[in-house]
Design a protein around this motif. Structure first.
Motif, PDB file in Angstrom:
ATOM      1  N   THR A 153       0.817  -1.221   0.000  1.00  0.00           N
ATOM      2  CA  THR A 153       0.000   0.000   0.000  1.00  0.00           C
ATOM      3  C   THR A 153       0.845   1.263   0.000  1.00  0.00           C
ATOM      4  O   THR A 153       0.339   2.337  -0.335  1.00  0.00           O
ATOM      5  N   PHE A 154       2.118   1.145   0.350  1.00  0.00           N
ATOM      6  CA  PHE A 154       2.970   2.330   0.382  1.00  0.00           C
ATOM      7  C   PHE A 154       3.319   2.857  -1.004  1.00  0.00           C
ATOM      8  O   PHE A 154       4.039   3.848  -1.118  1.00  0.00           O
ATOM      9  N   VAL A 155       2.796   2.217  -2.049  1.00  0.00           N
ATOM     10  CA  VAL A 155       2.989   2.764  -3.398  1.00  0.00           C
ATOM     11  C   VAL A 155       2.317   4.140  -3.485  1.00  0.00           C
ATOM     12  O   VAL A 155       2.756   5.000  -4.226  1.00  0.00           O
ATOM     13  N   THR A 156       1.242   4.325  -2.715  1.00  0.00           N
ATOM     14  CA  THR A 156       0.643   5.656  -2.586  1.00  0.00           C
ATOM     15  C   THR A 156       0.972   6.155  -1.188  1.00  0.00           C
ATOM     16  O   THR A 156       0.578   5.550  -0.200  1.00  0.00           O
ATOM     17  N   ASN A 157       1.700   7.232  -1.120  1.00  0.00           N
ATOM     18  CA  ASN A 157       2.086   7.834   0.157  1.00  0.00           C
ATOM     19  C   ASN A 157       2.081   9.345  -0.027  1.00  0.00           C
ATOM     20  O   ASN A 157       1.875   9.832  -1.148  1.00  0.00           O
ATOM     21  N   PRO A 158       2.266  10.117   1.038  1.00  0.00           N
ATOM     22  CA  PRO A 158       2.208  11.578   0.890  1.00  0.00           C
ATOM     23  C   PRO A 158       3.169  12.157  -0.145  1.00  0.00           C
ATOM     24  O   PRO A 158       2.878  13.191  -0.747  1.00  0.00           O
ATOM     25  N   PHE A 159       4.286  11.488  -0.387  1.00  0.00           N
ATOM     26  CA  PHE A 159       5.251  12.006  -1.359  1.00  0.00           C
ATOM     27  C   PHE A 159       4.834  11.714  -2.801  1.00  0.00           C
ATOM     28  O   PHE A 159       5.110  12.495  -3.701  1.00  0.00           O
TER      29      PHE A 159
END
Length: 196
Positions: free
Chosen positions: A92-98
């Motif tokens: 899921t970290f493929v989408t993160n704030p950056f």
């Protein structure tokens, strides 16, 4: 033998074991205590040819379908699907704030492409948006972007499932072949020593 000292079939499994909290640590977590008996089932933490692609697919789906709390969504979806929970959460970290600004733009362009707004309105979508006011433009932009995220969630989950299945088979087959070559070499050494 500790969890981090155990060597598995793949680098990814070893990396996750080293950096993820242990099942015991998660069982003591106050937020997970009510569902720990289901969530911490050993079969959901194994890296198998079925659980890995499921975990990747569910993680990608959750990453694009929900902007916040996607880790929990992926973990809860992994329960009935018998997918690998830590892998689903990690993907899921493929989408993160950056990366979110990039994904917002990409989802908007994907939504526009799939909906093909200009062609549906006869090439005058820009004029229609100008005539309807700022609120309508923002609603249209949000709707197109949300639809783009839905498309991305479905497509990336399917592609992730297929690719991770192929990569898993390739890595395991390569390790197995290397192990067989090593065993054959040791057998040849023993035969040579026995012949002497």
């Amino acid at each position: 033998m500790g969890v981090s000292s155990f060597k598995s079939k793949t680098f990814l499994a070893d990396f996750l074991r080293k950096h993820m909290p242990t099942r015991d640590e998660m069982a003591k977590n106050r937020f997970l205590k009510p569902i720990a008996h289901r969530f911490l089932s050993p079969e959901l933490w194994r890296f198998t040819r079925r659980s890995v692609p499921r975990g990747v697919a569910l993680g990608l789906f959750a990453a694009f379908i929900v902007p916040l709390g996607q880790i929990f969504l992926a973990a809860f979806m992994a329960l009935p699907a018998r997918a690998n929970v830590p892998l689903a959460a990690l993907v899921t970290f493929v989408t993160n704030p950056f990366t979110l600004p990039f994904w917002l733009l990409f989802a908007n362009q994907t939504g526009k492409f799939v909906l093909n707004i200009d062609a549906a309105v006869g090439g005058g979508a820009g004029q229609l948006a100008e005539d309807s006011g700022a609120l309508a433009r923002w609603l249209e932009l949000g709707g197109v972007t949300a639809f783009g995220f839905l498309v991305l969630a479905i497509v990336t989950a399917a592609v992730g499932y297929i690719l991770s299945g192929f990569i898993w088979r390739f890595v395991v087959a390569r390790k197995r072949a290397r192990r067989l070559r090593h065993m054959e070499a040791r057998l040849d050494e023993r035969l040579e020593k026995g012949a002497e």
